[in-house]
Design an enzyme around this catalytic site. Structure first.
Site, PDB file in Angstrom:
ATOM      1  N   CYS A 158      27.103  -9.778 -14.727  1.00 56.68           N
ATOM      2  CA  CYS A 158      27.330  -8.557 -15.511  1.00 56.68           C
ATOM      3  C   CYS A 158      25.984  -7.958 -15.897  1.00 56.68           C
ATOM      4  O   CYS A 158      24.932  -8.570 -15.696  1.00 56.68           O
ATOM      5  CB  CYS A 158      28.175  -8.835 -16.759  1.00 56.68           C
ATOM      6  SG  CYS A 158      27.324  -9.830 -18.001  1.00 56.68           S
ATOM      7  N   CYS A 175      23.698 -10.016 -18.110  1.00 56.60           N
ATOM      8  CA  CYS A 175      22.865 -11.016 -17.429  1.00 56.60           C
ATOM      9  C   CYS A 175      21.533 -10.379 -17.028  1.00 56.60           C
ATOM     10  O   CYS A 175      20.464 -10.967 -17.225  1.00 56.60           O
ATOM     11  CB  CYS A 175      23.568 -11.543 -16.178  1.00 56.60           C
ATOM     12  SG  CYS A 175      25.093 -12.454 -16.488  1.00 56.60           S
ATOM     13  N   ASP A 206       2.050  23.741   0.843  1.00 56.02           N
ATOM     14  CA  ASP A 206       0.784  23.929   1.533  1.00 56.02           C
ATOM     15  C   ASP A 206       1.087  24.709   2.815  1.00 56.02           C
ATOM     16  O   ASP A 206       2.186  24.596   3.356  1.00 56.02           O
ATOM     17  CB  ASP A 206       0.178  22.563   1.855  1.00 56.02           C
ATOM     18  CG  ASP A 206      -1.071  22.680   2.697  1.00 56.02           C
ATOM     19  OD1 ASP A 206      -1.976  23.435   2.300  1.00 56.02           O
ATOM     20  OD2 ASP A 206      -1.135  22.030   3.760  1.00 56.02           O
ATOM     21  N   ASP A 238       0.764  17.798   3.483  1.00 53.60           N
ATOM     22  CA  ASP A 238       0.620  16.771   4.517  1.00 53.60           C
ATOM     23  C   ASP A 238      -0.798  16.251   4.689  1.00 53.60           C
ATOM     24  O   ASP A 238      -1.021  15.322   5.464  1.00 53.60           O
ATOM     25  CB  ASP A 238       1.097  17.322   5.865  1.00 53.60           C
ATOM     26  CG  ASP A 238       0.083  18.300   6.464  1.00 53.60           C
ATOM     27  OD1 ASP A 238      -0.485  19.101   5.692  1.00 53.60           O
ATOM     28  OD2 ASP A 238      -0.142  18.242   7.682  1.00 53.60           O
ATOM     29  N   ASP A 243      -4.240  17.387  -0.018  1.00 54.72           N
ATOM     30  CA  ASP A 243      -3.029  17.656  -0.809  1.00 54.72           C
ATOM     31  C   ASP A 243      -2.707  16.515  -1.774  1.00 54.72           C
ATOM     32  O   ASP A 243      -1.876  16.672  -2.666  1.00 54.72           O
ATOM     33  CB  ASP A 243      -1.811  17.864   0.116  1.00 54.72           C
ATOM     34  CG  ASP A 243      -1.960  19.090   1.000  1.00 54.72           C
ATOM     35  OD1 ASP A 243      -2.526  20.088   0.518  1.00 54.72           O
ATOM     36  OD2 ASP A 243      -1.522  19.040   2.163  1.00 54.72           O
TER      37      ASP A 243
END
Length: 751
Positions: free
Chosen positions: A21, A24, A439, A638, A642
């Site tokens: 549960c 726990c 970008d 990318d 960046d």
């Protein structure tokens, strides 16, 4: 929940067997955080795992497992290979154990259900000898069921004894144990002939049926939890088992674990590619759908990269292994998805807080209910019925499963589409983003620009201008520079030797070719170097209005000409922007290019705002400015330049073909080049959060309505109490319903 980290912090994942549960999970998490040297601990009930960050100088990771085992659970470390096998074995063992216990409880409790409840309700009398000995028969039938449910007693009482905390097992143990022991006590009084106890009402069938229904619920829950991780198991199973490598000029088949970086690997038609690498000989079409979600095979030739676990379709080829073992793309995807599934979304904090206090509160309510009915003058049997019903109907499991099961399914659905979401927080944040900043080069555009015009000045020829520019750009890694070098190669120009090369960030390059100083760059660079380029402003502007980037080439402080380069927009860019606008999002483009070129590109795709002539170090500052308006901002990029902006944004999204630095800085990685995946990421975020809210609503509603009903608040109006057996059935299926609702996400189709 986390302490301050230091530089020597390490991470590990611990698989846990025996959690039943949310209480726990909370108990283990609290115990780990109390351990000196632990900087962060997240225990996920749905995945049955703990993600721990710790200072290896202060604590050994083996001690972390001991913290868990001391609480009465089984713990082992995950890793490549054996760790996954052990997790599978543990899950299968748990399901088998529950199944056996369920079979035993079912065999003995069904007669109790029929004889003790159904037949009396139907008004059917039992045979005289059975009726006379019914109490003894019920005891004989109920006892094996109680033994089948011994796990609730051992775990519930052991936990209470060891850690002074109560769990769901404690509630079940108290509820069923009270019904059984009370019935046994009354039975003994009857058998020894105590006056007034010649005929007694016992609750053996209640105790037995409660155990049976709870075991059924736990069995179904374990099976359902296993299904939530099926997709990631399938990913693990995609990897090839062996590879054909060339060693000592001979082909030999070796286990996948024996492949080393640098090995030459042979791939034949119909075979899986064993590891990541680069083709050095041959040609083929490769099905990469398991990584990218794209069903059409991709043609590959010499120099192209191949991904481990993808399927070779037609030709045969040789490739050089570059990434093996845990470094392959598949291994990294599995790692990212597992980490995301093991993390917690902010929305889960409320459920965690309630779960931490849930069991003690329920125990208090149950005792209060018992005392209240006794004070009001009702019989002990009446009061015990409400006491047991309250203990049994309460269910923190549904609260604990509501968020992580949906997160697991959401991250897997996204991964199957080539969208890697690194954390539950990123999954939640994606739906709230208001401004998307893109970008330009390599993100909105293909990043494969071409030279379109070479305009010469001051009696220089096109070949001279291109040769000077290409010689200098050869030392640069900028996409625009690559276009110039490529153009020179197509014209078969012989490049010159360059000395004193210097890259001027955001402006251009300078170097010497022989004794001549070459400067290549934008207007700002020309102004800084006092090179008179403004004479040609009108010509430059005309090219920029066409969306082309113009690089001015100067030789010995004299303008030799300028080169126009155009980068093609990605096919999905325009439709992606339209979809973002339809969702009410603001779209911004950020670029180091000049305003005219930026505006020309923005006009083509329908972008709202252009932030032009932004130096790499200025991108993060522009993100901060947008955030200062109170907006949630996502950055999509990318490149290396960046990375700071990706980290600064509320949500960083990296294009998977980009640099490792950009991918590392991002919260979401798009494996494919399709910009529509930005919208799909928002889509899966919104859908997952909708499922989480549904799960939490039903989990809260169930407990809020169920506990008062079990306590008997409706008794004054209906004259009837909630049967503890019905309460047990409701509790058993509440968790299953929450997991089932999350499993429905398998059917979801991306828009």
């Amino acid at each position: 929940m986390a302490k301050k980290m230091n530089q020597s912090a390490q991470k590990c994942t611990i698989s846990i067997q025996g959690m039943h549960c949310a209480s726990c999970a909370n108990k283990i998490e609290t115990a780990l955080l109390k351990k000196s040297g632990v900087t962060k601990a997240v225990v996920n009930f749905a995945t049955q795992k703990a993600m721990v960050e710790y200072d290896e100088e202060m604590v050994q990771k083996e001690k972390l497992a001991k913290v868990i085992t001391d609480l009465g659970y089984t713990a082992f470390f995950e890793g490549m290979g054996r760790g996954n096998d052990r997790e599978k074995e543990a899950r299968e063992k748990e399901i088998h154990d529950l199944k056996m216990r369920l079979v035993v409880s079912g065999l003995f409790s069904i007669p109790l259900l029929i004889g003790g409840m159904i037949l009396p309700l139907l008004g059917i009398s039992l045979p005289g000898v059975v009726e006379k000995n019914m109490v003894l028969i019920e005891l004989i039938l109920a006892t094996p069921v109680m033994l089948a449910g011994s796990i609730f007693f051992s775990r519930g009482i052991l936990t209470l004894w060891r850690s002074k905390t109560a769990t769901m097992d404690t509630l079940v143990a108290l509820g069923t144990g009270t019904a059984y022991i009370y019935s046994l006590f009354l039975s003994i009084l009857m058998w020894v002939g105590v006056r007034g106890y010649e005929k007694v009402d016992v609750y053996y069938e209640v105790a037995a049926l409660l155990i049976a229904f709870i075991l059924l619920g736990k069995y179904l829950e374990a099976k359902a939890r296993g299904k939530t991780s099926e997709a990631i198991k399938k990913l693990m199973g995609l990897q090839a088992r062996t590879a054909i490598v060339v060693r000592e000029k001979k082909e030999m088949e070796v286990a996948i674990e024996a492949v080393r970086a640098g090995d030459v690997v042979v791939v034949k038609p119909g075979q899986k590619i064993p590891v990541d690498g680069t083709i050095i000989e041959g040609y083929s079409a490769i099905d990469e759908s398991m990584i990218t979600g794209e069903s059409i095979p991709v043609e590959k030739k010499r120099g192209d990269k191949v991904i481990g676990a993808t399927m070779n379709k037609t030709g045969a080829f040789l490739f050089r292994a570059t990434r093996v073992g845990s470094e392959t793309a598949l291994a990294q995807i599995i790692k990212l998805v597992e980490e995301a599934q093991g993390s917690k979304a902010p929305i889960q904090k409320l459920a965690d807080t309630i779960s931490a206090y849930f069991v003690p509160t329920v125990l208090g309510i149950a005792v209060l209910t018992l005392v209240t009915w006794l004070v009001l003058g009702h019989a002990l049997g009446f009061a015990l019925t409400t006491f047991v019903a309250v203990l049994i109907i309460a269910c923190p499991c549904a609260l604990g499963l509501a968020t992580p099961t949906a997160i697991m399914m959401g991250t897997m659905k996204a991964a199957q589409q080539g969208i890697l979401i690194k954390s539950a927080q990123a999954l939640q944040n994606a739906q709230d983003v208001q401004v998307f900043v893109f970008d330009k080069t390599g993100t909105l555009t293909k990043g494969e620009p071409e030279v379109t015009e070479i305009i010469v000045k001051n009696k220089f020829s096109q070949e001279e201008v291109l040769r000077y520019a290409a010689s200098v750009e050869k030392k640069s890694e900028h996409p625009l520079g690559e276009a110039i070098v490529k153009s020179a190669a197509e014209r078969k120009l012989k490049l010159a030797m360059v000395t004193k090369f210097k890259a001027i960030v955001g402006r251009g390059l300078e170097a010497y070719v022989g004794k001549s100083k070459i400067v290549i760059g934008n207007r700002k660079l020309m102004e800084e170097k006092n090179i008179p380029a403004n004479t040609y402003e009108q010509e430059i502007q005309q090219l920029e209005l066409q969306g082309k980037t113009v690089m001015i080439v100067a030789v010995d402080r004299k303008v030799a000409g300028f080169i126009a380069v155009a980068d093609t927009l990605k096919e999905s860019a325009k439709s992606m922007v339209e979809r973002l606008h339809h969702l009410g999002k603001e779209v911004v483009m950020i670029t180091g290019d000049n305003t005219r070129t930026g505006n020309a590109i923005a006009t083509q795709v329908g972008i709202d705002i252009v932030l032009a002539e932004v130096l790499p170090e200025g991108k993060a500052e522009e993100i901060r400015k947008l955030q200062s308006r109170g907006k949630k901002v996502a950055m999509i990029g990318d490149g290396i330049n960046d990375a700071p902006a990706l980290a600064q944004a509320d949500l960083g999204i990296a294009i998977g073909s980009g640099t490792d630095v950009a991918i590392e800085s991002a919260d979401i990685v798009l494996v494919r080049e399709d910009l529509q995946d930005v919208v799909r990421a928002i889509d899966v975020s919104s859908y997952t959060m909708r499922k989480i809210r549904q799960n939490l609503f039903w989990a809260f509603a169930y407990n809020v309505a169920g506990i008062p009903m079990a306590a008997g608040v409706l008794y004054p109006f209906t004259g009837a109490l909630l049967n503890p057996v019905i309460a047990g059935m409701a509790m058993a299926f509440s968790s299953v319903s929450v997991v089932g609702n999350s499993l429905l996400m398998k059917r979801y189709k991306f828009k």
